[in-house]
Design an enzyme around this catalytic site. Sequence first.
Site, PDB file in Angstrom:
ATOM      1  N   ARG A  88       0.686 -11.722   7.886  1.00 58.17           N
ATOM      2  CA  ARG A  88      -0.518 -10.630   7.407  1.00 58.17           C
ATOM      3  C   ARG A  88      -1.769 -10.395   8.638  1.00 58.17           C
ATOM      4  O   ARG A  88      -2.848 -10.478   8.131  1.00 58.17           O
ATOM      5  CB  ARG A  88      -1.350 -11.092   6.247  1.00 58.17           C
ATOM      6  CG  ARG A  88      -0.921 -10.866   4.774  1.00 58.17           C
ATOM      7  CD  ARG A  88      -1.152  -9.913   4.144  1.00 58.17           C
ATOM      8  NE  ARG A  88       0.227  -9.656   2.888  1.00 58.17           N
ATOM      9  CZ  ARG A  88      -0.931  -9.323   2.284  1.00 58.17           C
ATOM     10  NH1 ARG A  88      -2.299  -9.396   2.143  1.00 58.17           N
ATOM     11  NH2 ARG A  88       0.305  -9.162   1.094  1.00 58.17           N
ATOM     12  N   ARG A  93      -7.216  -7.257   5.667  1.00 52.67           N
ATOM     13  CA  ARG A  93      -8.751  -6.749   5.719  1.00 52.67           C
ATOM     14  C   ARG A  93      -9.782  -7.419   5.962  1.00 52.67           C
ATOM     15  O   ARG A  93     -11.419  -7.253   6.158  1.00 52.67           O
ATOM     16  CB  ARG A  93      -9.220  -6.315   4.016  1.00 52.67           C
ATOM     17  CG  ARG A  93      -8.464  -5.372   3.021  1.00 52.67           C
ATOM     18  CD  ARG A  93      -8.115  -6.143   2.009  1.00 52.67           C
ATOM     19  NE  ARG A  93      -7.587  -7.257   1.799  1.00 52.67           N
ATOM     20  CZ  ARG A  93      -7.357  -7.465  -0.379  1.00 52.67           C
ATOM     21  NH1 ARG A  93      -7.661  -7.464  -0.888  1.00 52.67           N
ATOM     22  NH2 ARG A  93      -6.050  -8.151  -0.056  1.00 52.67           N
ATOM     23  N   ARG A 124      -8.865   2.462   6.126  1.00 58.45           N
ATOM     24  CA  ARG A 124      -7.833   1.578   4.721  1.00 58.45           C
ATOM     25  C   ARG A 124      -9.288   3.011   4.288  1.00 58.45           C
ATOM     26  O   ARG A 124      -8.363   3.440   2.566  1.00 58.45           O
ATOM     27  CB  ARG A 124      -7.905   0.731   4.188  1.00 58.45           C
ATOM     28  CG  ARG A 124      -7.835   0.084   2.830  1.00 58.45           C
ATOM     29  CD  ARG A 124      -6.448   0.242   2.213  1.00 58.45           C
ATOM     30  NE  ARG A 124      -6.217  -0.171   0.990  1.00 58.45           N
ATOM     31  CZ  ARG A 124      -6.031   0.582   0.291  1.00 58.45           C
ATOM     32  NH1 ARG A 124      -7.084   1.443   0.216  1.00 58.45           N
ATOM     33  NH2 ARG A 124      -6.843  -0.096  -0.794  1.00 58.45           N
ATOM     34  N   ASP A 177       4.773  -2.690   3.375  1.00 57.98           N
ATOM     35  CA  ASP A 177       4.469  -3.703   1.978  1.00 57.98           C
ATOM     36  C   ASP A 177       6.249  -3.421   1.561  1.00 57.98           C
ATOM     37  O   ASP A 177       7.129  -3.341   1.231  1.00 57.98           O
ATOM     38  CB  ASP A 177       3.771  -3.457   1.224  1.00 57.98           C
ATOM     39  CG  ASP A 177       3.364  -4.612  -0.092  1.00 57.98           C
ATOM     40  OD1 ASP A 177       2.459  -5.208   0.576  1.00 57.98           O
ATOM     41  OD2 ASP A 177       4.048  -5.008  -0.727  1.00 57.98           O
ATOM     42  N   TYR A 226       8.319  -9.181  -9.114  1.00 58.33           N
ATOM     43  CA  TYR A 226       6.590  -7.938  -9.227  1.00 58.33           C
ATOM     44  C   TYR A 226       7.367  -6.444 -10.311  1.00 58.33           C
ATOM     45  O   TYR A 226       6.757  -6.026 -11.347  1.00 58.33           O
ATOM     46  CB  TYR A 226       6.642  -6.931  -7.871  1.00 58.33           C
ATOM     47  CG  TYR A 226       5.542  -8.172  -7.068  1.00 58.33           C
ATOM     48  CD1 TYR A 226       4.477  -8.153  -7.214  1.00 58.33           C
ATOM     49  CD2 TYR A 226       6.337  -9.203  -5.928  1.00 58.33           C
ATOM     50  CE1 TYR A 226       3.773  -9.085  -6.605  1.00 58.33           C
ATOM     51  CE2 TYR A 226       5.210  -9.762  -5.455  1.00 58.33           C
ATOM     52  CZ  TYR A 226       4.193 -10.195  -5.658  1.00 58.33           C
ATOM     53  OH  TYR A 226       3.222 -10.489  -5.059  1.00 58.33           O
TER      54      TYR A 226
HETATM   55  O1  CP3 Z   1       1.519  -9.132   8.119  1.00 53.23           O
HETATM   56  C1  CP3 Z   1       1.203  -7.948   7.757  1.00 53.23           C
HETATM   57  O2  CP3 Z   1      -0.013  -7.905   8.440  1.00 53.23           O
HETATM   58  C2  CP3 Z   1       2.253  -7.083   7.711  1.00 53.23           C
HETATM   59  C3  CP3 Z   1       1.621  -6.269   5.984  1.00 53.23           C
HETATM   60  C4  CP3 Z   1       2.429  -6.753   4.884  1.00 53.23           C
HETATM   61  C5  CP3 Z   1       1.599  -6.729   4.073  1.00 53.23           C
HETATM   62  N1  CP3 Z   1       1.938  -6.766   2.597  1.00 53.23           N
HETATM   63  C6  CP3 Z   1       0.337  -5.863   3.537  1.00 53.23           C
HETATM   64  C7  CP3 Z   1      -0.156  -5.655   2.430  1.00 53.23           C
HETATM   65  C8  CP3 Z   1       3.303  -7.553   4.537  1.00 53.23           C
HETATM   66  C9  CP3 Z   1       4.468  -8.632   5.275  1.00 53.23           C
HETATM   67  C10 CP3 Z   1       3.131  -7.931   3.101  1.00 53.23           C
HETATM   68  C11 CP3 Z   1       4.360  -8.581   2.244  1.00 53.23           C
HETATM   69  C12 CP3 Z   1       4.008  -8.688   1.395  1.00 53.23           C
HETATM   70  N2  CP3 Z   1       3.517  -7.727  -0.087  1.00 53.23           N
HETATM   71  C13 CP3 Z   1       4.112 -10.245  -0.062  1.00 53.23           C
HETATM   72  C14 CP3 Z   1       5.334 -11.031   1.150  1.00 53.23           C
HETATM   73  C15 CP3 Z   1       4.552 -12.472   1.871  1.00 53.23           C
HETATM   74  C16 CP3 Z   1       3.017 -12.840   1.156  1.00 53.23           C
HETATM   75  O3  CP3 Z   1       1.489 -12.494   1.037  1.00 53.23           O
HETATM   76  O4  CP3 Z   1       3.496 -14.235   0.335  1.00 53.23           O
HETATM   77  C17 CP3 Z   1       4.046 -10.227  -1.312  1.00 53.23           C
HETATM   78  C18 CP3 Z   1       4.085 -10.180  -2.165  1.00 53.23           C
HETATM   79  C19 CP3 Z   1       3.855  -8.828  -1.665  1.00 53.23           C
HETATM   80  C20 CP3 Z   1       3.368  -7.605  -2.523  1.00 53.23           C
HETATM   81  C21 CP3 Z   1       1.756  -7.242  -2.796  1.00 53.23           C
HETATM   82  N3  CP3 Z   1       1.221  -6.270  -1.444  1.00 53.23           N
HETATM   83  C22 CP3 Z   1       0.558  -8.235  -3.092  1.00 53.23           C
HETATM   84  C23 CP3 Z   1       0.403  -8.681  -3.943  1.00 53.23           C
HETATM   85  C24 CP3 Z   1      -0.895  -7.320  -2.876  1.00 53.23           C
HETATM   86  C25 CP3 Z   1      -1.781  -7.336  -3.285  1.00 53.23           C
HETATM   87  C26 CP3 Z   1      -2.813  -8.664  -2.698  1.00 53.23           C
HETATM   88  C27 CP3 Z   1      -3.738  -8.621  -1.927  1.00 53.23           C
HETATM   89  O5  CP3 Z   1      -4.089  -9.233  -0.964  1.00 53.23           O
HETATM   90  O6  CP3 Z   1      -4.665  -7.519  -1.484  1.00 53.23           O
HETATM   91  C28 CP3 Z   1      -0.298  -6.304  -1.239  1.00 53.23           C
HETATM   92  C29 CP3 Z   1      -1.709  -5.969  -1.051  1.00 53.23           C
HETATM   93  C30 CP3 Z   1      -1.730  -5.892   0.667  1.00 53.23           C
HETATM   94  N4  CP3 Z   1      -0.202  -5.408   1.529  1.00 53.23           N
HETATM   95  C31 CP3 Z   1      -2.594  -5.861   1.346  1.00 53.23           C
HETATM   96  C32 CP3 Z   1      -1.870  -5.633   2.764  1.00 53.23           C
HETATM   97  C33 CP3 Z   1      -2.576  -5.164   4.158  1.00 53.23           C
HETATM   98  C34 CP3 Z   1      -4.268  -5.404   0.797  1.00 53.23           C
HETATM   99  C35 CP3 Z   1      -4.036  -3.588   0.632  1.00 53.23           C
HETATM  100  C36 CP3 Z   1      -5.303  -3.103   0.707  1.00 53.23           C
HETATM  101  O7  CP3 Z   1      -5.859  -3.372   1.948  1.00 53.23           O
HETATM  102  O8  CP3 Z   1      -6.137  -3.271   0.114  1.00 53.23           O
END
Ligand code: CP3
Length: 347
Positions: A25, A29, A38, A75, A151
């Site tokens: 990640r 944000r 965003r 994602d 999910y």
């Molecule tokens: O690592 C990186 O920079 C690459 C991008 C990346 C995202 N999600 C961007 C993202 C990666 C590798 C993921 C993987 C992901 N997504 C996982 C596995 C890794 C982990 O964290 O366990 C999971 C479970 C998800 C599912 C997911 N996507 C959730 C639960 C959420 C909401 C939680 C949150 O942080 O808001 C997301 C949204 C998400 N994926 C965001 C980002 C940058 C935030 C979205 C926003 O900008 O509002």
Amino acid sequence: MGTKKLLLAALRGERVERVPFWFMRQAGRYLPEYRQLRAEANGFMELCLNPNLATEVTLQPLRRFNMDGAILFSDILMVPHGLGVRVWFEEGEGPKLEALDPSGRLPGFDRATFSARLAPVYETVARIAARLSAETTLIGFAGAPWTVATYMIEGGSSREFARTKSWAFQDPVAFDRLIELLVDATIEHVSAQIAAGAEAVQLFDSWASALPARAFERWSIKPTQAIVQALRTRHAGVPIIGFPRLAGAGYEAFVAQTGVDAVSLDPTVPLAWARSTLQSKVALQGNLDPQMLVVGGDPMISEAVAILESLAHGPFVFNLGHGVVPETPPEHVAQLSETVRAFRVSR
Ligand code: CP3
């Protein structure tokens, strides 16, 4: 040194002159430039599916911190999207999906339809590849089948996974069919990323720890093994990183049976145990607690150095034990990056 890509070399188990690093990640944000893009995009899914914006977001952290790896901005829920499941993000609430019903039909997997729906992701990979420096490794990724299944069944994030477990435990053979569908879709999704230019890939099994030990073998290890086997045949030499988060002692069987080249360690994995039990078989990655990056300063640096001193004698990639959280001050990421970059292994 055959390659200038330190991250790729370390994942292949080669000796490198400095420990390569990237952060899960690393885009997101905590960066003001991310929040700005965003806000301009029409939702998170659109951000992921717009190759212009997704390329830019991928490159944002590299401009500041010059990590050794760039992870595709996307994602794990892109796979359900590719399967035709409706996925959306509600502001402040996280992901929502049109939930699967155990008594209903599974989505069908049609390769051409799936690839067409996800074509913007592969276009993004190609654009990033064209813009990376010769030292930076492009990392593709997917969720592991179990984590993506949670999910799809819960319709979003969950704490107890009650619906998923009730389905899996009551009718394991039917649940196997969902996992098999996700194995096929994941192989296709990761293969397409590699074909477009991804040089290493990570499989995120973020909720592996929710599975009891025998179920962990059936729904985390076995599907990962099937994905690794298929990817090896199609794309020999592309390192695969597994991340069975919070799997505890399960890491040992995961490493022994899946065939991954590397495992990403969550922060609870003891360093001495990882070194003696896992590192002769695979490269290790990890495992600073993301909250240390919020704290910064001496506590963060001494913990990072302890990790480096324990694991940098063998194949190792420095990372966090889970993703960067939104509260993280970017200056702490800079400080950590400099610490890792300056570290030298004493031999
Ligand atoms: O690592 C990186 O920079 C690459 C991008 C990346 C995202 N999600 C961007 C993202 C990666 C590798 C993921 C993987 C992901 N997504 C996982 C596995 C890794 C982990 O964290 O366990 C999971 C479970 C998800 C599912 C997911 N996507 C959730 C639960 C959420 C909401 C939680 C949150 O942080 O808001 C997301 C949204 C998400 N994926 C965001 C980002 C940058 C935030 C979205 C926003 O900008 O509002």
